[in-house]
Design a protein around this motif. Structure first.
Motif, PDB file in Angstrom:
ATOM      1  N   GLY A  35      -2.206  13.320 -23.844  1.00 61.30           N
ATOM      2  CA  GLY A  35      -2.849  12.072 -23.490  1.00 61.30           C
ATOM      3  C   GLY A  35      -4.211  11.895 -24.128  1.00 61.30           C
ATOM      4  N   TYR A  36      -4.759  10.698 -23.951  1.00 62.76           N
ATOM      5  CA  TYR A  36      -6.040  10.345 -24.568  1.00 62.76           C
ATOM      6  C   TYR A  36      -7.167  11.265 -24.098  1.00 62.76           C
ATOM      7  N   GLU A  37      -7.285  11.469 -22.783  1.00 64.02           N
ATOM      8  CA  GLU A  37      -8.370  12.281 -22.249  1.00 64.02           C
ATOM      9  C   GLU A  37      -8.250  13.737 -22.688  1.00 64.02           C
ATOM     10  N   MET A  66     -12.208  14.032 -13.815  1.00 59.55           N
ATOM     11  CA  MET A  66     -11.596  13.988 -12.488  1.00 59.55           C
ATOM     12  C   MET A  66     -10.473  12.961 -12.414  1.00 59.55           C
ATOM     13  N   GLU A  67     -10.623  11.853 -13.140  1.00 63.92           N
ATOM     14  CA  GLU A  67      -9.654  10.763 -12.999  1.00 63.92           C
ATOM     15  C   GLU A  67      -8.275  11.105 -13.541  1.00 63.92           C
ATOM     16  N   VAL A  68      -8.180  12.173 -14.343  1.00 67.39           N
ATOM     17  CA  VAL A  68      -6.876  12.558 -14.886  1.00 67.39           C
ATOM     18  C   VAL A  68      -6.467  13.986 -14.527  1.00 67.39           C
ATOM     19  N   SER A  69      -7.347  14.744 -13.885  1.00 69.75           N
ATOM     20  CA  SER A  69      -7.024  16.135 -13.565  1.00 69.75           C
ATOM     21  C   SER A  69      -7.016  16.402 -12.067  1.00 69.75           C
ATOM     22  N   THR A  70      -7.052  15.348 -11.261  1.00 66.59           N
ATOM     23  CA  THR A  70      -6.929  15.468  -9.809  1.00 66.59           C
ATOM     24  C   THR A  70      -5.950  14.415  -9.321  1.00 66.59           C
ATOM     25  N   CYS A  71      -5.545  14.524  -8.051  1.00 63.88           N
ATOM     26  CA  CYS A  71      -4.647  13.535  -7.459  1.00 63.88           C
ATOM     27  C   CYS A  71      -5.416  12.680  -6.448  1.00 63.88           C
ATOM     28  N   VAL A  72      -4.766  11.683  -5.867  1.00 65.68           N
ATOM     29  CA  VAL A  72      -5.426  10.780  -4.924  1.00 65.68           C
ATOM     30  C   VAL A  72      -5.158  11.169  -3.471  1.00 65.68           C
ATOM     31  N   ASP A  73      -4.667  12.393  -3.268  1.00 67.73           N
ATOM     32  CA  ASP A  73      -4.508  12.911  -1.911  1.00 67.73           C
ATOM     33  C   ASP A  73      -5.846  13.504  -1.476  1.00 67.73           C
ATOM     34  N   ASN A  74      -6.486  12.863  -0.479  1.00 70.87           N
ATOM     35  CA  ASN A  74      -7.817  13.292  -0.070  1.00 70.87           C
ATOM     36  C   ASN A  74      -7.845  14.697   0.523  1.00 70.87           C
ATOM     37  N   SER A  75      -6.711  15.161   1.020  1.00 73.10           N
ATOM     38  CA  SER A  75      -6.666  16.495   1.628  1.00 73.10           C
ATOM     39  C   SER A  75      -6.387  17.599   0.607  1.00 73.10           C
ATOM     40  N   CYS A  98      -2.408  20.888  -7.858  1.00 67.65           N
ATOM     41  CA  CYS A  98      -1.628  19.658  -7.710  1.00 67.65           C
ATOM     42  C   CYS A  98      -1.082  19.250  -9.077  1.00 67.65           C
ATOM     43  N   ARG A  99      -0.136  18.337  -9.084  1.00 66.99           N
ATOM     44  CA  ARG A  99       0.570  18.021 -10.335  1.00 66.99           C
ATOM     45  C   ARG A  99      -0.340  17.465 -11.434  1.00 66.99           C
ATOM     46  N   PRO A 100      -1.287  16.553 -11.146  1.00 61.65           N
ATOM     47  CA  PRO A 100      -2.158  16.091 -12.235  1.00 61.65           C
ATOM     48  C   PRO A 100      -2.992  17.212 -12.846  1.00 61.65           C
ATOM     49  N   ALA A 101      -3.466  18.153 -12.013  1.00 64.57           N
ATOM     50  CA  ALA A 101      -4.238  19.282 -12.546  1.00 64.57           C
ATOM     51  C   ALA A 101      -3.373  20.126 -13.477  1.00 64.57           C
ATOM     52  N   ILE A 102      -2.132  20.352 -13.055  1.00 63.85           N
ATOM     53  CA  ILE A 102      -1.203  21.129 -13.885  1.00 63.85           C
ATOM     54  C   ILE A 102      -0.871  20.386 -15.167  1.00 63.85           C
ATOM     55  N   ASN A 103      -0.554  19.105 -15.051  1.00 67.46           N
ATOM     56  CA  ASN A 103      -0.177  18.325 -16.234  1.00 67.46           C
ATOM     57  C   ASN A 103      -1.295  18.283 -17.268  1.00 67.46           C
ATOM     58  N   ARG A 128      -2.508  10.252 -10.329  1.00 69.14           N
ATOM     59  CA  ARG A 128      -3.879  10.413 -10.785  1.00 69.14           C
ATOM     60  C   ARG A 128      -4.730   9.222 -10.359  1.00 69.14           C
ATOM     61  N   PRO A 129      -6.037   9.421 -10.094  1.00 66.32           N
ATOM     62  CA  PRO A 129      -6.909   8.282  -9.802  1.00 66.32           C
ATOM     63  C   PRO A 129      -6.882   7.234 -10.906  1.00 66.32           C
ATOM     64  N   LYS A 130      -6.786   7.667 -12.158  1.00 64.73           N
ATOM     65  CA  LYS A 130      -6.747   6.715 -13.269  1.00 64.73           C
ATOM     66  C   LYS A 130      -5.582   5.747 -13.116  1.00 64.73           C
ATOM     67  N   ASP A 131      -4.431   6.251 -12.699  1.00 67.86           N
ATOM     68  CA  ASP A 131      -3.246   5.402 -12.558  1.00 67.86           C
ATOM     69  C   ASP A 131      -3.316   4.572 -11.278  1.00 67.86           C
ATOM     70  N   TYR A 132      -3.811   5.176 -10.201  1.00 68.97           N
ATOM     71  CA  TYR A 132      -3.853   4.466  -8.920  1.00 68.97           C
ATOM     72  C   TYR A 132      -4.818   3.291  -8.968  1.00 68.97           C
ATOM     73  N   HIS A 133      -5.955   3.477  -9.629  1.00 70.14           N
ATOM     74  CA  HIS A 133      -6.982   2.435  -9.656  1.00 70.14           C
ATOM     75  C   HIS A 133      -6.900   1.546 -10.890  1.00 70.14           C
ATOM     76  N   ALA A 134      -5.889   1.743 -11.717  1.00 73.56           N
ATOM     77  CA  ALA A 134      -5.770   0.944 -12.941  1.00 73.56           C
ATOM     78  C   ALA A 134      -5.583  -0.529 -12.608  1.00 73.56           C
ATOM     79  N   LYS A 135      -6.311  -1.364 -13.309  1.00 74.55           N
ATOM     80  CA  LYS A 135      -6.182  -2.808 -13.115  1.00 74.55           C
ATOM     81  C   LYS A 135      -5.011  -3.320 -13.943  1.00 74.55           C
ATOM     82  N   THR A 136      -4.251  -4.211 -13.334  1.00 74.58           N
ATOM     83  CA  THR A 136      -3.098  -4.786 -14.027  1.00 74.58           C
ATOM     84  C   THR A 136      -3.511  -6.052 -14.757  1.00 74.58           C
TER      85      THR A 136
END
Length: 591
Positions: A121-123, A142-151, A157-162, A380-388
């Motif tokens: 990916g780009y990042e 953080m926006e591509v290496s973490t997930c949006v699960d606050n706990s 987690c999968r984004p960190a692994i990916n 990933r936060p990047k995907d969850y908060h992406a504007k359409t």
């Protein structure tokens, strides 16, 4: 996994010999009691690193002589730097030197063309480039290496692994051995912590990069896990699946010996299950029905719905659900319901189809995960908060999470979702006209979400009812009239359309309760006046325009009420409200 709070890696241009010499000089000077001052070599290398970094970050002046397209974004690079640091790029640029492409301007490459498999990916490429230019490894964004699960602590987690997988892959393909070693160690730490399904991408990249230590550890983890054989065969290369199976057989044999018992596997029964799965792979639900009648295997025994949700087209899932022969809340051997599997896939239409058939969003896996927590852990936060962008589909990751959160909060004893407006006459044509108008306004206010609801209801496969609106047109639009259509066929077509529209409205009532109330009131009180905004005197048009703007405000307030029920924003994204403003503005401007 590195994140924004971690220091930069100690990897740098500075060699161990340089450091040892510097240390020796420092010790010698110290022994004589004099201040040696800063190490000139370290200062020089640090300054060189900073200067080279400016080539990447300074957008005012572009000295790049090549471009690499990564996820749709052109990244400018300097061939002399990449060629000196990477044997891969040295050979690539050497091959293209003097080519017609070079004479025409910057050499252009596409990342997907440089990779034999997988993706970077780009990042991840920016982090990799930063190391090539500066000798320093920056923290992972953080926006591509973490997930949006606050706990989640984001240690596996999968984004960190990916993200680590992408960096390892780039380091291997572009031949930077010190980075390969670093990210292999990082992924080795993940293997013991991660869910077994998240070990699959680690094993795959280790196999392609020929990292035997990482492969061996991943194979052992997968073989000793409760991951089913079907998943292993579907998600791993054939050679890897062949490595896993012997270890798994030995583990099973050890368990049998300890318990003094044997596990009896009926090969005939298993063969029948395999046939059902192959029929699903072929999108042939009719063949599935035939196989069910010819054997004593049921859809539940074959985990057919789990299989379809994981690997088949959403249309096939819908057809299997329509058979009414599968338990939508069935758990597989790992304790995963069908909805849990759908959450892993993150396909909104499948999730909504399961919920409408009675799937329970509050069911937990054996380790306490709900469908929405599974989905959040994969996003990933990047995907969850992406504007359409206007006119494009809403982000699927966000819709999946929001739909599941809405379902978790939805009152199961809420009112009857069937149509109940007293303005609806018993006449079929009047009902259809009401529904067509109501769905049309929903599409105006919430285009992406309305499209999803219509797709689930298969409304797009039915013909739109022009009905009474056609006769009001200046030309008497008769496009819905078919003189060869018998009354019986016509009624069947209209009933099919009405059923699809009612299901569409039901979806809206279920996931947009406050907005649905506003639309209900509008349909009852204002539709006759506002439907034809261009009609009437100038004063009447001004009043209608003002009322239409009031409606827009009412819908926006209802929108906010729906969103307030979430810990974050609700099912409708910010892009929908933007689309709403633009649509209303354009409509009023035409008056």
């Amino acid at each position: 996994m590195a994140n924004s709070g971690e220091p930069s890696s100690s990897l740098s241009f500075t060699s161990s010999s340089h450091l040892s010499n510097g240390s020796a000089n420092h010790n010698m000077c110290s022994s004589h009691g004099s201040d040696p001052g800063p190490n000139l070599e370290v200062i020089s290398l640090s300054k060189l690193s900073s200067c080279l970094e400016q080539l990447l970050v300074d957008s005012d002046v572009d000295f790049s002589d090549a471009e690499i397209l990564v996820e749709g974004t052109a990244v400018g690079v300097h061939r002399c730097i990449l060629a000196s640091r990477s044997k891969f790029f040295h050979e690539l640029f050497k091959r293209d030197k003097g080519s017609s492409s070079e004479k025409e301007g910057k050499l252009k490459y596409c990342m997907s063309d440089l990779l034999p498999y997988g993706k970077v990916g780009y990042e991840a490429f920016q982090i990799f480039l930063g190391y090539l230019y500066t000798g320093k490894l920056k923290p992972s964004p953080m926006e591509v290496s973490t997930c949006v699960d606050n706990s989640c602590v984001h240690d596996a987690c999968r984004p960190a692994i990916n993200f680590a997988v992408e960096l390892l892959y780039a380091s291997s393909i572009f031949q930077i051995p010190e980075l390969v070693s670093l990210f292999q160690r990082r992924l080795l730490n993940f293997v013991g912590k991660a869910l077994v399904e998240d070990v699959i991408p680690i094993l795959t990249v280790a196999f392609h990069c020929q990292l035997s230590q990482l492969v061996a550890q991943c194979v052992d983890r997968v073989a000793r896990s409760d991951l089913d054989n079907i998943s292993i065969e579907k998600e791993l290369p054939l050679e890897l699946a062949g490595k896993v199976k012997p270890i798994r057989r030995n583990c099973l044999q050890d368990v049998e010996n300890e318990n003094n018992a044997s596990v009896v596997d009926d090969p005939v029964h298993q063969k029948r299950i395999t046939r059902i799965h192959k029929a699903l792979d072929s999108d042939d639900v009719e063949l599935v029905k035939l196989l069910l009648t010819e054997s004593d295997v049921t859809l539940d025994e074959a985990n057919a719905l789990h299989y379809a949700v994981a690997y088949c087209d959403p249309k096939v899932v819908s057809e299997v659900l329509s058979l009414g022969l599968a338990d939508v809340n069935l758990r597989n051997s790992r304790g995963y319901t069908v909805l849990h599997i759908a959450a892993m896939r993150k396909e909104p239409s499948i999730i909504v189809s399961l919920l409408t058939k009675g799937a329970c969003a509050s069911d937990l896996t054996f380790d306490g995960q709900s469908a929405v927590s599974i989905c959040r852990r994969l996003t990933r936060p990047k995907d969850y908060h992406a504007k359409t962008e206007q006119g494009k589909e809403t982000n699927k990751d966000r819709i999946c999470i929001d739909v599941l959160e809405r379902e978790m909060r939805r009152n199961p004893m809420a009112g009857d979702p069937s149509m109940s407006s007293h303005t609806m006459a018993d006449d079929l044509h009047m009902k259809l006209l009401y529904l067509e108008n109501r769905v049309a306004f929903a599409r105006l206010f919430f285009p992406s979400e309305a499209k999803l609801a219509m797709d689930i209801a298969h409304a797009q496969t039915t013909s739109e009812f022009a009905g009474l609106t056609a006769s009001k047109g200046s030309n008497g639009n008769l496009r819905e009239v078919d003189l060869n259509e018998t009354p019986l066929v016509q009624n069947k077509r209209l009933l099919s359309r009405m059923e699809a529209l009612m299901k569409t409205v039901e979806m809206g009532r279920r996931y947009f309760p406050h907005c649905s109330e506003v639309l209900d009131k509008f349909m009852e009180d204002d539709l006759p006046d506002l439907f034809y905004l261009e009609k009437g005197t100038h004063e009447e048009q001004r009043i209608k325009r003002a009322r239409f703007m009031e409606l827009k405000d009412d819908v926006q307030k209802a929108f906010n009420k729906d969103k307030a029920e979430f810990t974050r924003t609700g099912i409708a994204s910010s892009s929908s409200s933007s689309t709403l403003r633009e649509s209303v503005h354009n409509k009023v401007r035409k008056l």
